[in-house]
Design a protein around this motif. Sequence first.
Motif, PDB file in Angstrom:
ATOM      1  N   ILE A   1       0.994  -1.189   0.095  1.00  0.00           N
ATOM      2  CA  ILE A   1       0.052   0.052   0.088  1.00  0.00           C
ATOM      3  C   ILE A   1       0.865   1.247   0.116  1.00  0.00           C
ATOM      4  N   ASN A   2       1.886   1.141   0.965  1.00  0.00           N
ATOM      5  CA  ASN A   2       2.702   2.396   0.743  1.00  0.00           C
ATOM      6  C   ASN A   2       4.237   1.735   1.706  1.00  0.00           C
ATOM      7  N   ASP A   3       5.053   2.666   1.866  1.00  0.00           N
ATOM      8  CA  ASP A   3       6.227   2.073   2.452  1.00  0.00           C
ATOM      9  C   ASP A   3       6.203   1.746   3.877  1.00  0.00           C
ATOM     10  N   LYS A   4       5.176   1.996   4.590  1.00  0.00           N
ATOM     11  CA  LYS A   4       4.869   1.246   5.900  1.00  0.00           C
ATOM     12  C   LYS A   4       3.744   0.298   5.713  1.00  0.00           C
ATOM     13  N   LEU A   5       2.999   0.214   4.810  1.00  0.00           N
ATOM     14  CA  LEU A   5       1.875  -0.702   4.935  1.00  0.00           C
ATOM     15  C   LEU A   5       1.674  -1.657   4.069  1.00  0.00           C
ATOM     16  N   THR A   6       1.425  -3.026   4.341  1.00  0.00           N
ATOM     17  CA  THR A   6       1.431  -3.830   3.431  1.00  0.00           C
ATOM     18  C   THR A   6       0.033  -4.800   3.726  1.00  0.00           C
TER      19      THR A   6
END
Length: 293
Positions: free
Chosen positions: A206-211
């Motif tokens: 989803i972004n560099d922190k969230l999957t």
Amino acid sequence: MKKISFFLLLLFSTFSVYSQGCSDAGFCTIENFQVQSVDSLNHKNAFKIGANFGAADNDIIVFGSYLEYQRTISKVVDLDLKINYLSQTANGFSSSALSDAFLISNFRLNKTSKVSLGLKIPFNDGNLKDNGFALPLDFQPSLGTLDLIIGASKRFDRWNFALALQQPLTQNKNEFIAPAGSDFFSTNKYIRAGDLLLRASYLFVINDKLTLSPSILPIYHLAEDKFTDTDGIEKNIDDSSGLTVNLNAYLNYKLNKVSGLEFSLGFPTIVRKSRPDGLTRGLVANLEYKIKF
């Protein structure tokens, strides 16, 4: 445990709503058989702590927690030790204790493939009693079996697949005989068959922190389980073999370079008709914190 008559709980369970759920003996929670991330080898140690909630058969609410330590021995081998604690509650009755330890060795074949070999080691014999009365497996913190676990995982870009077998090497000492009309299964001198697991998952970044990683998890119970009745006759538990299919999702949030949170949710879509092991869950939610060092 609260000192109340377990017989009253058995009578009450006769009138309770029968829930549907997934059934497994714990090996679907082993990291190599879950969603596989691309971890660097810069950190040799990892520590996890987690807690989960489950809705089981016979109106039983299950709370679990665990501690897990992972150690990278080399670029090829890593070790995983996980200790579980389980508490089950229904209608004023409860039982709780350490359940099992998982000791797993993982062997990296290449950057995208691992094989695993290990044991599930019980902390009790699966025959916890209340006032001398043997409890059904639904209220046992552990199945009480020493199990062999063997499996492999393979990653294809963002897809991950895992195949694993959990086979009891010993059986427990359970003595429970269900009274007439009870929804619990008799498991006196219980003999449990093995399980075969297959998992397919896909990683959404989803972004560099969230999957987010949804997965499908079929588990096949390889044969019918058995028990011994009051006449000393060993009998099959009808319809206890067969397929359970679960849907799972893992949401991971990176706190920083070495730590993160994971929330997971799972529920079944297909279940076996008879699940005497007491591992059925209509819904399981888990929250985990992980740190590498």
